[in-house]
Each structure stands twice: as C-alpha cells, then as structure tokens.
Design an enzyme around this catalytic site. Structure first.
Site, PDB file in Angstrom:
ATOM      1  N   LYS A   1      34.329  40.089  35.583  1.00 20.75           N
ATOM      2  CA  LYS A   1      35.050  38.871  35.945  1.00 20.75           C
ATOM      3  C   LYS A   1      34.333  37.633  35.406  1.00 20.75           C
ATOM      4  O   LYS A   1      34.981  36.646  35.045  1.00 20.75           O
ATOM      5  CB  LYS A   1      35.234  38.783  37.462  1.00 20.75           C
ATOM      6  CG  LYS A   1      36.211  39.812  38.006  1.00 20.75           C
ATOM      7  CD  LYS A   1      36.400  39.654  39.501  1.00 20.75           C
ATOM      8  CE  LYS A   1      37.382  40.693  40.043  1.00 20.75           C
ATOM      9  NZ  LYS A   1      37.557  40.577  41.508  1.00 20.75           N
TER      10      LYS A   1
ATOM     11  N   THR B   1      31.600  36.816  42.982  1.00 19.64           N
ATOM     12  CA  THR B   1      31.963  38.158  42.534  1.00 19.64           C
ATOM     13  C   THR B   1      30.733  39.038  42.450  1.00 19.64           C
ATOM     14  O   THR B   1      29.609  38.548  42.278  1.00 19.64           O
ATOM     15  CB  THR B   1      32.658  38.118  41.158  1.00 19.64           C
ATOM     16  OG1 THR B   1      33.133  39.423  40.823  1.00 19.64           O
ATOM     17  CG2 THR B   1      31.708  37.632  40.063  1.00 19.64           C
TER      18      THR B   1
ATOM     19  N   GLU C   1      47.510  45.475  41.732  1.00 21.09           N
ATOM     20  CA  GLU C   1      47.150  46.460  42.765  1.00 21.09           C
ATOM     21  C   GLU C   1      46.458  47.679  42.168  1.00 21.09           C
ATOM     22  O   GLU C   1      46.824  48.184  41.108  1.00 21.09           O
ATOM     23  CB  GLU C   1      48.427  46.903  43.489  1.00 21.09           C
ATOM     24  CG  GLU C   1      48.217  47.895  44.615  1.00 21.09           C
ATOM     25  CD  GLU C   1      47.767  47.245  45.912  1.00 21.09           C
ATOM     26  OE1 GLU C   1      46.879  47.810  46.569  1.00 21.09           O
ATOM     27  OE2 GLU C   1      48.313  46.184  46.260  1.00 21.09           O
ATOM     28  N   GLY C   2      45.429  48.157  42.861  1.00 17.59           N
ATOM     29  CA  GLY C   2      44.772  49.405  42.476  1.00 17.59           C
ATOM     30  C   GLY C   2      44.118  49.347  41.108  1.00 17.59           C
ATOM     31  O   GLY C   2      44.216  50.286  40.329  1.00 17.59           O
TER      32      GLY C   2
ATOM     33  N   ARG D   1      43.094  46.303  34.796  1.00 21.30           N
ATOM     34  CA  ARG D   1      43.452  44.903  35.031  1.00 21.30           C
ATOM     35  C   ARG D   1      43.357  44.064  33.756  1.00 21.30           C
ATOM     36  O   ARG D   1      42.488  44.294  32.921  1.00 21.30           O
ATOM     37  CB  ARG D   1      42.556  44.313  36.123  1.00 21.30           C
ATOM     38  CG  ARG D   1      42.860  44.857  37.502  1.00 21.30           C
ATOM     39  CD  ARG D   1      41.881  44.380  38.536  1.00 21.30           C
ATOM     40  NE  ARG D   1      40.546  44.959  38.342  1.00 21.30           N
ATOM     41  CZ  ARG D   1      39.547  44.815  39.204  1.00 21.30           C
ATOM     42  NH1 ARG D   1      39.728  44.109  40.308  1.00 21.30           N
ATOM     43  NH2 ARG D   1      38.377  45.367  38.972  1.00 21.30           N
TER      44      ARG D   1
ATOM     45  N   SER E   1      41.925  40.541  42.971  1.00 27.90           N
ATOM     46  CA  SER E   1      43.100  41.360  42.647  1.00 27.90           C
ATOM     47  C   SER E   1      43.720  41.896  43.928  1.00 27.90           C
ATOM     48  O   SER E   1      43.014  42.339  44.841  1.00 27.90           O
ATOM     49  CB  SER E   1      42.700  42.529  41.734  1.00 27.90           C
ATOM     50  OG  SER E   1      42.234  42.046  40.501  1.00 27.90           O
TER      51      SER E   1
ATOM     52  N   ASP F   1      39.729  50.938  34.889  1.00 27.86           N
ATOM     53  CA  ASP F   1      40.137  49.614  35.344  1.00 27.86           C
ATOM     54  C   ASP F   1      41.179  49.078  34.367  1.00 27.86           C
ATOM     55  O   ASP F   1      40.864  48.797  33.213  1.00 27.86           O
ATOM     56  CB  ASP F   1      38.930  48.678  35.400  1.00 27.86           C
ATOM     57  CG  ASP F   1      39.212  47.375  36.139  1.00 27.86           C
ATOM     58  OD1 ASP F   1      40.398  46.987  36.228  1.00 27.86           O
ATOM     59  OD2 ASP F   1      38.256  46.750  36.628  1.00 27.86           O
TER      60      ASP F   1
ATOM     61  N   CYS G   1      45.162  43.814  46.899  1.00 27.08           N
ATOM     62  CA  CYS G   1      44.889  45.127  47.505  1.00 27.08           C
ATOM     63  C   CYS G   1      45.644  45.143  48.830  1.00 27.08           C
ATOM     64  O   CYS G   1      45.113  44.726  49.862  1.00 27.08           O
ATOM     65  CB  CYS G   1      43.395  45.326  47.722  1.00 27.08           C
ATOM     66  SG  CYS G   1      43.003  46.886  48.567  1.00 27.08           S
TER      67      CYS G   1
ATOM     68  N   CYS H   1      37.826  45.187  49.871  1.00 23.58           N
ATOM     69  CA  CYS H   1      38.644  44.095  49.334  1.00 23.58           C
ATOM     70  C   CYS H   1      39.014  43.046  50.381  1.00 23.58           C
ATOM     71  O   CYS H   1      38.894  41.842  50.135  1.00 23.58           O
ATOM     72  CB  CYS H   1      39.912  44.661  48.698  1.00 23.58           C
ATOM     73  SG  CYS H   1      39.584  45.861  47.393  1.00 23.58           S
TER      74      CYS H   1
END
Length: 201
Positions: free
Chosen positions: A157, A152, A95-96, A131, A55, A129, A57, A70
């Site tokens: 994920k 990861t 982002e974030g 995402r 993701s 989170d 960053c 990241c």
C-alpha cells in the site's frame, strides 16, 4: 497502467461514533463498483495527511468476523483520524483481496480444510492478492492529496500510494491483536505477503 474509469459522484456529511466525517462517493464504470473516501478536516492543505487505504471486508467490517483483523483496523483508523481532527480513509470495494464475497466464502471453506489464505486463493484459481490500487488515482486527485502518513502494515500500500504520485512520509503500524481464529491468517500475511506487524499483534 493508469485507470481513468473512476469518477466522482457526490459528497455529503457522515456523522459517526468517532465524529463527523465527509463521505465522497466514486463510481468505477469498468466493473460497476462504488468506492468511498471518508475525510475529516482540510486534506488538501499540502501537508502530510493521516490516511488509510482499506479494502472492503463485509465479514470483518460489518459482521464482526474473528477470522481476520479487518474490522479492528477499520475502527482503529477512523478513531485515529478523529483524534487528530484531520485525515482520509479510502474504502475500496475489493472484497477478499479482490476475489469477491462468494469466492471468499469458498476460500474460507478451503481454510477450514487446512489451507492458508494464500493457498486457498490459489486453489480457486486466483492470485494471492488481486486488488488494483490504481483506482486510487482519481480519488487522490479529486481530494488534492499530496503527502500522507499512511496507517498500514502492508508495504504494497505504501508503494501503491507513491505510484499514484502521493509522498508517503511515514508508515504508521495498525495494532491489532490475534485470537485463536485469526492466528494462522496473520502469520500468513506476515510470512507470505510481507505484512509488518509489531510485537504483540
């Protein structure tokens, strides 16, 4: 829920310090985001492909922030793919953890005052989170990925890939090192978000 708003736009070559990748651009018309996948070699062969879901960053990837890990993870993943000669890196514009750059800066300010990363997000009215990994599906389908060896530390994920129909045959830890600026951040990822770190990270 399956997302269908992400569509392939174009591919080109992308020379990097680690070697030459192909860069594939995708557009998400739901939220005007643009995502890319970097590939090297034949990722549609059916065999397990070395892969990373990363993701965005900006602070860590481009501005070399030491508040997170990241940027180090991004570079380690690209280096590993280049070393193997085949692989895919999904670069998602989330982002974030999905709250956006300016809200991430607000979260940094709360962290400066003592909050951890999860607490800061929650104080701003967000989840820990935000995402959305369902956007991976059209990218995976376009590339013809069937199985991966996923780089990861985040079990979410692994689950996300499998939910999109990709078999994760192996989870490969990404080794990063802590520093005085990100120790609490890494502890929070392990303690509250379930990230799995190896000893010495």
């Amino acid at each position: 829920m399956t997302r269908v708003a992400v569509s392939f736009i174009e591919s080109s070559r992308l020379p990097t310090r680690w070697g030459e990748f192909d860069i594939h651009g995708f557009e998400d018309t739901d939220n005007n985001k643009e995502h890319v996948v970097l590939t090297m070699g034949d990722v549609s062969s059916g065999g397990p492909v070395l892969a990373r879901v990363h993701s965005e960053c900006l602070t860590g990837d481009a501005l070399f922030s030491m508040r997170c890990d990241c940027g180090n993870q991004l570079q380690a993943a690209l280096e590993a793919i280049a070393r193997e000669g085949c692989g895919a890196l999904f670069y998602l514009r989330q982002e974030g953890r999905g709250i956006g750059l300016l809200n991430k800066i607000k979260a940094y300010r709360l962290q400066d005052a003592g909050a951890d990363t999860v607490e800061a997000n929650e104080q701003l009215g967000f989840g820990a989170d935000m995402r959305d990994y369902s956007i991976l599906q059209p990218m995976i389908r376009h590339l013809g990925l069937e199985s991966v060896r996923l780089m990861t530390n985040n079990p979410r994920k692994v689950a996300a890939m499998e939910e999109q129909g990709v078999k994760v045959v192996e989870r490969i830890p990404l080794h990063t090192h802590s520093n005085p600026h990100n120790e609490k951040y890494l502890q929070t990822k392990a303690g509250k978000l379930g990230h799995m770190f190896e000893h010495g990270n």
